[in-house]
Motif scaffolding. Structure first.
Motif, PDB file in Angstrom:
ATOM      1  N   LEU A  19       0.813  -1.215   0.000  1.00  0.00           N
ATOM      2  CA  LEU A  19       0.000   0.000   0.000  1.00  0.00           C
ATOM      3  C   LEU A  19       0.850   1.270   0.000  1.00  0.00           C
ATOM      4  O   LEU A  19       0.367   2.343  -0.346  1.00  0.00           O
ATOM      5  CB  LEU A  19      -0.927   0.019   1.229  1.00  0.00           C
ATOM      6  N   PHE A  20       2.118   1.147   0.370  1.00  0.00           N
ATOM      7  CA  PHE A  20       2.989   2.311   0.497  1.00  0.00           C
ATOM      8  C   PHE A  20       4.078   2.374  -0.572  1.00  0.00           C
ATOM      9  O   PHE A  20       4.833   3.329  -0.615  1.00  0.00           O
ATOM     10  CB  PHE A  20       3.629   2.332   1.890  1.00  0.00           C
ATOM     11  N   LYS A  21       4.142   1.360  -1.393  1.00  0.00           N
ATOM     12  CA  LYS A  21       5.209   1.283  -2.395  1.00  0.00           C
ATOM     13  C   LYS A  21       5.255   2.522  -3.290  1.00  0.00           C
ATOM     14  O   LYS A  21       6.308   3.097  -3.516  1.00  0.00           O
ATOM     15  CB  LYS A  21       5.050   0.022  -3.234  1.00  0.00           C
ATOM     16  N   ASP A  22       4.106   2.962  -3.756  1.00  0.00           N
ATOM     17  CA  ASP A  22       4.080   4.130  -4.648  1.00  0.00           C
ATOM     18  C   ASP A  22       4.465   5.421  -3.937  1.00  0.00           C
ATOM     19  O   ASP A  22       4.907   6.380  -4.559  1.00  0.00           O
ATOM     20  CB  ASP A  22       2.708   4.273  -5.310  1.00  0.00           C
ATOM     21  N   LYS A  23       4.325   5.478  -2.611  1.00  0.00           N
ATOM     22  CA  LYS A  23       4.663   6.680  -1.847  1.00  0.00           C
ATOM     23  C   LYS A  23       6.170   6.860  -1.655  1.00  0.00           C
ATOM     24  O   LYS A  23       6.633   7.969  -1.435  1.00  0.00           O
ATOM     25  CB  LYS A  23       3.976   6.650  -0.489  1.00  0.00           C
ATOM     26  N   VAL A  24       6.933   5.758  -1.699  1.00  0.00           N
ATOM     27  CA  VAL A  24       8.380   5.860  -1.440  1.00  0.00           C
ATOM     28  C   VAL A  24       9.237   5.345  -2.591  1.00  0.00           C
ATOM     29  O   VAL A  24      10.460   5.372  -2.504  1.00  0.00           O
ATOM     30  CB  VAL A  24       8.776   5.125  -0.142  1.00  0.00           C
ATOM     31  N   GLU A  25       8.603   4.928  -3.652  1.00  0.00           N
ATOM     32  CA  GLU A  25       9.342   4.376  -4.783  1.00  0.00           C
ATOM     33  C   GLU A  25      10.409   5.339  -5.302  1.00  0.00           C
ATOM     34  O   GLU A  25      11.494   4.929  -5.691  1.00  0.00           O
ATOM     35  CB  GLU A  25       8.358   4.009  -5.892  1.00  0.00           C
ATOM     36  N   PHE A  26      10.118   6.633  -5.268  1.00  0.00           N
ATOM     37  CA  PHE A  26      11.066   7.630  -5.763  1.00  0.00           C
ATOM     38  C   PHE A  26      12.330   7.720  -4.908  1.00  0.00           C
ATOM     39  O   PHE A  26      13.351   8.215  -5.359  1.00  0.00           O
ATOM     40  CB  PHE A  26      10.392   9.009  -5.868  1.00  0.00           C
ATOM     41  N   ILE A  53      12.454   4.325   6.692  1.00  0.00           N
ATOM     42  CA  ILE A  53      11.944   5.588   6.177  1.00  0.00           C
ATOM     43  C   ILE A  53      10.774   6.011   7.060  1.00  0.00           C
ATOM     44  O   ILE A  53       9.805   5.262   7.219  1.00  0.00           O
ATOM     45  CB  ILE A  53      11.489   5.467   4.719  1.00  0.00           C
ATOM     46  N   PHE A  54      10.906   7.196   7.660  1.00  0.00           N
ATOM     47  CA  PHE A  54       9.846   7.776   8.468  1.00  0.00           C
ATOM     48  C   PHE A  54       9.123   8.803   7.601  1.00  0.00           C
ATOM     49  O   PHE A  54       9.761   9.652   6.993  1.00  0.00           O
ATOM     50  CB  PHE A  54      10.423   8.485   9.700  1.00  0.00           C
ATOM     51  N   VAL A  55       7.799   8.721   7.553  1.00  0.00           N
ATOM     52  CA  VAL A  55       7.019   9.668   6.764  1.00  0.00           C
ATOM     53  C   VAL A  55       5.963  10.292   7.670  1.00  0.00           C
ATOM     54  O   VAL A  55       5.211   9.588   8.339  1.00  0.00           O
ATOM     55  CB  VAL A  55       6.331   8.984   5.563  1.00  0.00           C
TER      56      VAL A  55
END
Length: 124
Positions: A19-26, A53-55
């Motif tokens: 669910l978070f892959k697209d948020k940190v892929e960059f 990675i903390f978001v």
């Protein structure tokens, strides 16, 4: 020695890394994989094969996000406080070299053993 608390995150629950892959892929580099994710309503933590990675979601709309990447090699030490009879949450503290302490508090019934294995394996 006084501890400098850099972040205190409460109520973390495990969630699906996909669910978070697209948020940190960059941010991710070649051969880096998502291992585990934990989230609250406005913050999430992603453990990869190379770092944590903390978001933090900022502002009213949630469109602004702050990303903080910490290599496992920067973790000096960590501690664990397991859930007890009257205190249902487990807590993990991470001492980060040249940064301070990150306090992570996990919601009731959240299994933190996988998180501890990842941190132990990669920081020792």
């Amino acid at each position: 020695m006084k501890e400098t608390i850099v972040a205190r995150i409460r109520g973390l629950k495990e969630s699906n890394p996909e669910l978070f892959k697209d948020k940190v892929e960059f941010l991710m580099v070649e051969d880096e994989e998502l291992l585990r994710t934990y989230q609250t309503s406005k913050e999430f933590i992603i453990l990869t094969t190379k770092r944590i990675i903390f978001v933090e979601v900022l502002g009213m709309t949630g469109k602004t996000q702050e990303y903080r990447s910490i290599s496992y090699s920067r973790i000096n030490s960590f501690s664990v406080e397991t859930a007890g009879t009257f205190d249902f949450e487990s807590k993990v503290k991470l001492w980060i070299f040249d940064s301070g302490v990150y306090e992570l508090e996990f919601a009731k019934n959240t299994d933190i053993k996988p998180l501890l294995r990842i941190i132990g394996r990669n920081s020792l």
